[in-house]
Design an enzyme around this catalytic site. Structure first.
Site, PDB file in Angstrom:
ATOM      1  N   SER A 136      -8.999 -24.448  -5.621  1.00 25.64           N
ATOM      2  CA  SER A 136      -7.705 -24.798  -6.304  1.00 25.64           C
ATOM      3  C   SER A 136      -7.023 -23.627  -7.185  1.00 25.64           C
ATOM      4  O   SER A 136      -6.623 -22.501  -6.467  1.00 25.64           O
ATOM      5  CB  SER A 136      -7.883 -25.995  -7.151  1.00 25.64           C
ATOM      6  OG  SER A 136      -6.646 -26.606  -7.348  1.00 25.64           O
TER       7      SER A 136
ATOM      8  N   LYS B  15      -6.297 -19.647  -5.902  1.00 24.05           N
ATOM      9  CA  LYS B  15      -4.865 -18.809  -5.936  1.00 24.05           C
ATOM     10  C   LYS B  15      -5.552 -17.405  -6.417  1.00 24.05           C
ATOM     11  O   LYS B  15      -5.155 -16.439  -5.952  1.00 24.05           O
ATOM     12  CB  LYS B  15      -3.933 -19.366  -7.037  1.00 24.05           C
ATOM     13  CG  LYS B  15      -3.527 -21.017  -6.743  1.00 24.05           C
ATOM     14  CD  LYS B  15      -2.559 -21.304  -7.997  1.00 24.05           C
ATOM     15  CE  LYS B  15      -3.025 -22.790  -8.159  1.00 24.05           C
ATOM     16  NZ  LYS B  15      -2.402 -23.599  -7.094  1.00 24.05           N
TER      17      LYS B  15
ATOM     18  N   TRP C  31      -0.568 -32.746  -2.570  1.00 21.13           N
ATOM     19  CA  TRP C  31      -0.027 -32.049  -3.692  1.00 21.13           C
ATOM     20  C   TRP C  31      -0.081 -30.254  -3.216  1.00 21.13           C
ATOM     21  O   TRP C  31       0.711 -29.526  -3.646  1.00 21.13           O
ATOM     22  CB  TRP C  31      -0.753 -31.966  -5.016  1.00 21.13           C
ATOM     23  CG  TRP C  31      -0.306 -31.516  -6.329  1.00 21.13           C
ATOM     24  CD1 TRP C  31      -1.148 -30.729  -7.160  1.00 21.13           C
ATOM     25  CD2 TRP C  31       0.912 -31.829  -7.094  1.00 21.13           C
ATOM     26  NE1 TRP C  31      -0.105 -30.375  -8.195  1.00 21.13           N
ATOM     27  CE2 TRP C  31       1.112 -31.111  -8.174  1.00 21.13           C
ATOM     28  CE3 TRP C  31       2.008 -32.477  -6.539  1.00 21.13           C
ATOM     29  CZ2 TRP C  31       2.021 -31.090  -8.932  1.00 21.13           C
ATOM     30  CZ3 TRP C  31       3.169 -32.523  -7.383  1.00 21.13           C
ATOM     31  CH2 TRP C  31       3.159 -31.637  -8.549  1.00 21.13           C
TER      32      TRP C  31
ATOM     33  N   HIS D  26      -8.928 -33.429  -2.735  1.00 18.54           N
ATOM     34  CA  HIS D  26      -8.882 -32.133  -3.393  1.00 18.54           C
ATOM     35  C   HIS D  26     -10.197 -31.894  -4.218  1.00 18.54           C
ATOM     36  O   HIS D  26     -10.675 -32.462  -5.303  1.00 18.54           O
ATOM     37  CB  HIS D  26      -7.711 -32.015  -4.388  1.00 18.54           C
ATOM     38  CG  HIS D  26      -7.629 -30.867  -5.045  1.00 18.54           C
ATOM     39  ND1 HIS D  26      -7.036 -29.814  -4.404  1.00 18.54           N
ATOM     40  CD2 HIS D  26      -7.602 -30.335  -6.364  1.00 18.54           C
ATOM     41  CE1 HIS D  26      -6.939 -28.949  -5.250  1.00 18.54           C
ATOM     42  NE2 HIS D  26      -7.263 -29.035  -6.297  1.00 18.54           N
TER      43      HIS D  26
END
Ligand code: GTR
Length: 394
Positions: A227, A231, A318, A369
């Site tokens: 998550s 990144k 998302w 997630h």
């Protein structure tokens, strides 16, 4: 039966969405700002790569004001040769440094398999969980950081906490490494490093340590994040070519997912909720994705010719799995310049059918997630395949 049907429908929908994204006008990784087409690995290496990296620095993540601090030093405060019931050597390392605004320490935990030939390749997790979760690793089984399984497969398991570089809050860049290295006598530049860059910078300092440890194969280390950590792993891999494999788990917006026409989280949404993650310039692209001079497939392309792996989950709308998958497909031309296969697929695979053969790996997992045991299994299968190790079931 009903569950299986639901999964099949979800997978079919994801394939449709992925195809719909095919026609998007996106920046071409092989076209320079001056409009020239890059046609050789040299032209990529010696020109276009730096151009793309600079665009990401200036417009998205921000630039770190220092590389390796002049007084960077490593202290192994404990070495336990009988960790994990004798299967691993655990090292607790402190990475210390200072700058004009003070000093700081990154705490690093490393498990090295005792019976593996040295030096040992492995995985560095950028953790955004608790410090307790890292220090109790091995005593309490954790799907997020399954040290026993990683060691059992013959890999180093290393982790540090992102908050050691910069706490994950919007404090006007006062604390963490921003407070240590930022100039105080001038206004903050619009391309100054955000929090994600601070964490990525920390992963590079850990790599500085790996290069000094004879037990660790620094030339075959993966950087892994989930998550916000995903990144960060991607940005770290773009900036630091010493990482041989870069793994993004459900990194979504400003990670693996294309920004243009992304579903779920958008640039505006992420900049509003996490104003400290990226550089100030990035806010200019709120609701103006098409003006961004790069898109996230070019971030994936910055890993070429190294290995990169992207993982998505079916219910993680998302993050937008089709947008993550498209990035991988569209990064492929840069890998082809090097004579390598990228992803080797244009249709999104169904859940639990990982794509492991190319230099870009991908899987879609059923579920929420999260970073799970299944995700780790795929990461290690991918490393096995490419690092020429025998695939062994955990
Ligand atoms: C979400 C955020 C995502 C992702 C995630 C996480 O709330 O919108 O971009 O980074 O947090 O890190 O868990």
């Amino acid at each position: 039966m009903r569950r299986a049907a639901t999964y099949a429908m979800t997978a079919a929908l994801l394939v449709v969405l992925a195809r719909a994204a095919d026609d998007l006008p996106l920046p071409d990784p092989l076209k320079t700002v001056a409009g020239k087409t890059v046609a050789s690995p040299e032209a990529w290496r010696n020109g276009r790569r730096a151009e793309v990296l600079e665009l990401f620095r200036a417009q998205v993540y921000g630039r770190a004001p220092v590389a390796r601090p002049h007084d960077l030093r490593f202290e192994t405060i404990a070495t336990t040769k009988t960790a994990l019931s004798g299967r691993a050597t655990r090292k607790d390392v402190r990475i210390r440094f200072s700058g004009p605004g003070g000093e700081s320490t990154i705490r690093l935990v490393v498990f090295i398999p005792n019976n593996a030939p040295k030096p040992v390749p492995g995985f560095l997790l950028i953790s955004n969980h608790s410090w307790e979760g890292l220090v109790t690793a091995g005593q309490q089984s954790s799907p997020f950081w399954p040290v026993e399984r990683i060691v059992a497969r013959g890999y180093v398991a290393a982790a540090f906490l992102n908050a050691d570089l910069d706490p994950d809050k919007d404090d006007g860049f006062k604390d963490g490494v921003h407070g240590i290295f930022d100039r105080k006598d001038a206004p903050r530049p619009p391309d100054a490093w955000g929090t994600i860059t601070a964490w990525a910078w920390g992963a590079s300092r850990v790599m500085d340590y790996f290069e000094t440890d004879a037990d660790i194969d620094a030339k075959r280390m993966a950087v892994v994040g989930h998550s916000r950590g995903g990144k960060c792993a991607l940005w770290c891999g773009a900036e630091d070519e010493r990482f041989a494999l870069v793994i993004s788990n459900e990194s979504g917006c400003t990670g693996a997912a294309l920004a243009r026409r992304k579903q779920g989280e958008t640039i505006k949404a992420i900049n509003s909720r996490f104003p400290h993650w990226f550089c100030a310039n990035y806010k200019r692209y709120n609701d103006k994705e098409s003006e961004l001079p790069v898109d996230q497939h070019e971030l994936i392309a910055l890993m070429a010719p190294r290995l990169v792996y992207v993982a998505s989950a079916t219910n993680d709308k998302w993050s937008d799995p089709p947008a993550e998958f498209r990035s991988c497909v569209l990064a492929e031309p840069v890998y082809r310049l090097f004579g390598l296969s990228g992803l080797g697929a244009t249709n999104m695979p169904s859940p639990e059918h990982p794509l492991l053969d190319g230099h870009i790996g991908y899987h879609l997992r059923t579920g929420q997630h999260d970073l799970t045991g299944y995700d780790w299994t795929c990461f290690m299968d991918f490393a096995d395949r490419h690092w020429k190790k025998e695939s062994a079931k955990p």
